[in-house]
Design a protein around this motif. Structure first.
Motif, mmCIF file in Angstrom:
data_model
loop_
_atom_site.group_PDB
_atom_site.id
_atom_site.type_symbol
_atom_site.label_atom_id
_atom_site.label_comp_id
_atom_site.label_asym_id
_atom_site.label_seq_id
_atom_site.Cartn_x
_atom_site.Cartn_y
_atom_site.Cartn_z
ATOM 1 N N ASP A 1 0.834 -1.203 0.000
ATOM 2 C CA ASP A 1 0.000 0.000 0.000
ATOM 3 C C ASP A 1 0.874 1.260 0.000
ATOM 4 O OD1 ASP A 1 -2.267 -1.518 -0.038
ATOM 5 O OD2 ASP A 1 -2.752 -1.254 2.083
ATOM 6 N N ILE A 2 1.972 1.225 0.751
ATOM 7 C CA ILE A 2 2.903 2.354 0.770
ATOM 8 C C ILE A 2 3.538 2.530 -0.604
ATOM 9 C CG2 ILE A 2 5.088 3.200 1.717
ATOM 10 C CD1 ILE A 2 4.318 1.774 4.352
ATOM 11 N N GLU A 3 3.971 1.408 -1.199
ATOM 12 C CA GLU A 3 4.583 1.477 -2.530
ATOM 13 C C GLU A 3 3.611 2.053 -3.561
ATOM 14 O OE1 GLU A 3 7.752 -1.881 -3.432
ATOM 15 O OE2 GLU A 3 5.840 -2.752 -2.844
ATOM 16 N N ILE A 4 2.345 1.637 -3.469
ATOM 17 C CA ILE A 4 1.348 2.107 -4.429
ATOM 18 C C ILE A 4 1.129 3.600 -4.292
ATOM 19 C CG2 ILE A 4 -1.130 2.036 -4.958
ATOM 20 C CD1 ILE A 4 -0.991 -1.003 -4.466
ATOM 21 N N ARG A 5 1.038 4.088 -3.059
ATOM 22 C CA ARG A 5 0.833 5.521 -2.847
ATOM 23 C C ARG A 5 2.034 6.322 -3.368
ATOM 24 N NH1 ARG A 5 -3.764 6.297 -0.266
ATOM 25 N NH2 ARG A 5 -4.620 4.618 1.035
ATOM 26 N N LEU A 6 3.226 5.792 -3.192
ATOM 27 C CA LEU A 6 4.416 6.453 -3.720
ATOM 28 C C LEU A 6 4.431 6.423 -5.251
ATOM 29 C CD1 LEU A 6 7.091 5.119 -1.193
ATOM 30 C CD2 LEU A 6 6.236 7.479 -1.371
ATOM 31 N N LEU A 7 4.000 5.310 -5.813
ATOM 32 C CA LEU A 7 3.932 5.193 -7.272
ATOM 33 C C LEU A 7 2.932 6.197 -7.850
ATOM 34 C CD1 LEU A 7 4.364 3.831 -10.027
ATOM 35 C CD2 LEU A 7 2.795 2.027 -9.310
ATOM 36 N N LEU A 8 1.763 6.308 -7.243
ATOM 37 C CA LEU A 8 0.748 7.242 -7.718
ATOM 38 C C LEU A 8 1.215 8.689 -7.563
ATOM 39 C CD1 LEU A 8 -2.514 5.572 -6.364
ATOM 40 C CD2 LEU A 8 -1.528 5.408 -8.658
ATOM 41 N N GLU A 9 1.949 8.965 -6.486
ATOM 42 C CA GLU A 9 2.495 10.306 -6.286
ATOM 43 C C GLU A 9 3.534 10.621 -7.366
ATOM 44 O OE1 GLU A 9 2.419 13.937 -4.349
ATOM 45 O OE2 GLU A 9 1.232 12.168 -3.834
ATOM 46 N N ALA A 10 4.384 9.638 -7.687
ATOM 47 C CA ALA A 10 5.391 9.821 -8.734
ATOM 48 C C ALA A 10 4.721 10.047 -10.089
ATOM 49 C CB ALA A 10 6.311 8.607 -8.793
ATOM 50 N N LEU A 11 3.656 9.308 -10.366
ATOM 51 C CA LEU A 11 2.925 9.459 -11.622
ATOM 52 C C LEU A 11 2.351 10.872 -11.743
ATOM 53 C CD1 LEU A 11 1.706 8.142 -14.178
ATOM 54 C CD2 LEU A 11 -0.194 7.362 -12.754
ATOM 55 N N TYR A 12 1.859 11.398 -10.625
ATOM 56 C CA TYR A 12 1.303 12.752 -10.631
ATOM 57 C C TYR A 12 2.400 13.813 -10.785
ATOM 58 C CZ TYR A 12 -0.850 17.040 -8.932
ATOM 59 O OH TYR A 12 -1.273 18.340 -8.801
ATOM 60 N N LEU A 13 3.460 13.687 -10.009
ATOM 61 C CA LEU A 13 4.516 14.702 -10.031
ATOM 62 C C LEU A 13 5.279 14.727 -11.353
ATOM 63 C CD1 LEU A 13 5.936 14.255 -6.407
ATOM 64 C CD2 LEU A 13 4.542 16.151 -7.265
ATOM 65 N N LYS A 14 5.461 13.556 -11.956
ATOM 66 C CA LYS A 14 6.243 13.464 -13.193
ATOM 67 C C LYS A 14 5.399 13.779 -14.438
ATOM 68 C CE LYS A 14 9.695 11.806 -15.907
ATOM 69 N NZ LYS A 14 11.083 12.272 -15.976
ATOM 70 N N TYR A 15 4.174 13.226 -14.478
ATOM 71 C CA TYR A 15 3.387 13.300 -15.711
ATOM 72 C C TYR A 15 2.046 14.022 -15.552
ATOM 73 C CZ TYR A 15 6.731 9.721 -17.176
ATOM 74 O OH TYR A 15 7.882 9.022 -17.477
ATOM 75 N N HIS A 16 1.692 14.400 -14.326
ATOM 76 C CA HIS A 16 0.450 15.137 -14.046
ATOM 77 C C HIS A 16 -0.808 14.312 -14.292
ATOM 78 C CE1 HIS A 16 3.105 18.546 -13.615
ATOM 79 N NE2 HIS A 16 3.532 18.393 -14.846
ATOM 80 N N TYR A 17 -0.690 13.010 -14.220
ATOM 81 C CA TYR A 17 -1.868 12.134 -14.196
ATOM 82 C C TYR A 17 -2.163 11.820 -12.739
ATOM 83 C CZ TYR A 17 -1.702 11.315 -19.241
ATOM 84 O OH TYR A 17 -1.723 11.465 -20.602
ATOM 85 N N ASP A 18 -3.366 12.156 -12.292
ATOM 86 C CA ASP A 18 -3.673 12.071 -10.866
ATOM 87 C C ASP A 18 -4.665 10.947 -10.589
ATOM 88 O OD1 ASP A 18 -4.022 12.471 -8.197
ATOM 89 O OD2 ASP A 18 -4.458 14.606 -8.337
ATOM 90 N N PHE A 19 -4.158 9.836 -10.071
ATOM 91 C CA PHE A 19 -5.004 8.710 -9.668
ATOM 92 C C PHE A 19 -5.034 8.565 -8.147
ATOM 93 C CE2 PHE A 19 -3.783 7.740 -14.009
ATOM 94 C CZ PHE A 19 -4.930 7.193 -14.563
ATOM 95 N N ARG A 20 -4.584 9.569 -7.438
ATOM 96 C CA ARG A 20 -4.409 9.457 -5.995
ATOM 97 C C ARG A 20 -5.726 9.330 -5.239
ATOM 98 N NH1 ARG A 20 -0.819 14.660 -4.999
ATOM 99 N NH2 ARG A 20 -2.496 15.439 -6.363
ATOM 100 N N ASN A 21 -6.816 9.805 -5.814
ATOM 101 C CA ASN A 21 -8.112 9.714 -5.156
ATOM 102 C C ASN A 21 -9.050 8.721 -5.826
ATOM 103 O OD1 ASN A 21 -7.789 11.592 -2.955
ATOM 104 N ND2 ASN A 21 -7.710 13.210 -4.498
#
Length: 279
Positions: free
Chosen positions: A12-32
């Motif tokens: 779960d921690i890895e997934i949240r970090l992955l989603l954060e990286a996806l948002y910060l790098k490419y601006h695709y936001d799946f965090r919610n």
């Protein structure tokens, strides 16, 4: 091998970090997005893309730009069919269209259009009802590959039998075969169906309203959002709809318990079609 609670917590921690990286790098936001759904799709991506951990998948995503479109294919749902849930389209045909006829021009937004099946369903319906010429259709999605597929209008011919039956059950006034040509195992839908369509990248998570619509159809998209994100999407639809405009949702989606329940009335409760309350 069965995952232990400790392993689940690390994942779960890895997934949240992955989603954060996806948002910060490419601006695709799946965090919610709903965690259970996103975790299931990411597990499938990790296994099929050949990674042992979500952290290694994240590393590849950050340093290998080719990984982004491959990952998005798993994170965005591309499963649909033409005239899916035919009674929904029949309700639009019989009950919504009479209201839309009163407008000299129309704008329709298919949000989360995937590979275009719902878009073409609405364009064909509007053509059969004599409204296509006065309508601009906006087909949006966050997945560029899906948008390209939608714009091509090409589907495997073995799906056409289902599409045809759905069209008939939706109250179709012509034969679906009038709208496509079959060759080499594919059915290519007529280019004329796209003449009034604008295809565009748009995110319900991060982007704003872009026009005043008379009908917004967003079906089976918000079931993957958490409550906060559902409210954001519904806020966009509310802000984009003209007075007494229509909103169509998926069979398992609802305005109940949202922040916008009072902004709409139940136009056809069984088919999840709502009408914006007039001022």
């Amino acid at each position: 091998m069965i995952d232990t609670p400790a392993q689940d917590k690390v994942e779960d921690i890895e997934i949240r970090l992955l989603l954060e990286a996806l948002y910060l790098k490419y601006h695709y936001d799946f965090r919610n997005y709903a965690m259970a759904s996103i975790k299931r799709r990411l597990k499938q991506a990790r296994e099929q893309l050949g990674f042992s951990t979500f952290s290694s998948l994240q590393e590849s995503l950050l340093y290998n730009p080719d990984m982004l479109p491959r990952l998005l294919r798993y994170l965005t749902v591309q499963v649909s069919e033409m005239f899916r849930d035919p009674t929904y389209f029949k309700a639009i045909r019989e009950h919504v269209v009479p209201h839309l006829r009163t407008y000299p021009t129309l704008k329709v937004w298919v949000a989360g259009c995937s590979e275009g099946e719902e878009l073409y369903s609405l364009v064909i319906l509007f053509r059969e009802e004599g409204l296509e010429e006065r309508t601009i259709f906006y087909a949006t999605d966050i997945n560029q590959d899906a948008l390209s597929a939608a714009e091509s209008g090409i589907y495997p011919v073995d799906r056409i039998r289902l599409f045809t039956e759905n069209h008939r059950l939706s109250g179709g006034k012509t034969s679906l075969s009038n709208y496509y040509q079959a060759a080499y195992g594919n059915a290519s839908f007529d280019k004329s169906l796209r003449r009034n369509v604008v295809f565009s990248d748009h995110s319900l998570v991060t982007d704003a309203v872009f026009g005043e619509m008379h009908l917004v159809s967003c079906r089976n998209v918000m079931i993957y959002f958490d409550k906060k994100l559902q409210n954001r999407a519904l806020g966009l639809f509310n802000d984009s709809l003209a007075r007494k405009g229509f909103l169509g949702l998926g069979s398992k989606e609802s305005l109940r318990f949202s922040d916008y329940g009072s902004a709409f009335s139940d136009f056809d409760r069984s088919e999840k079609i709502y009408q914006k309350v007039g001022e």
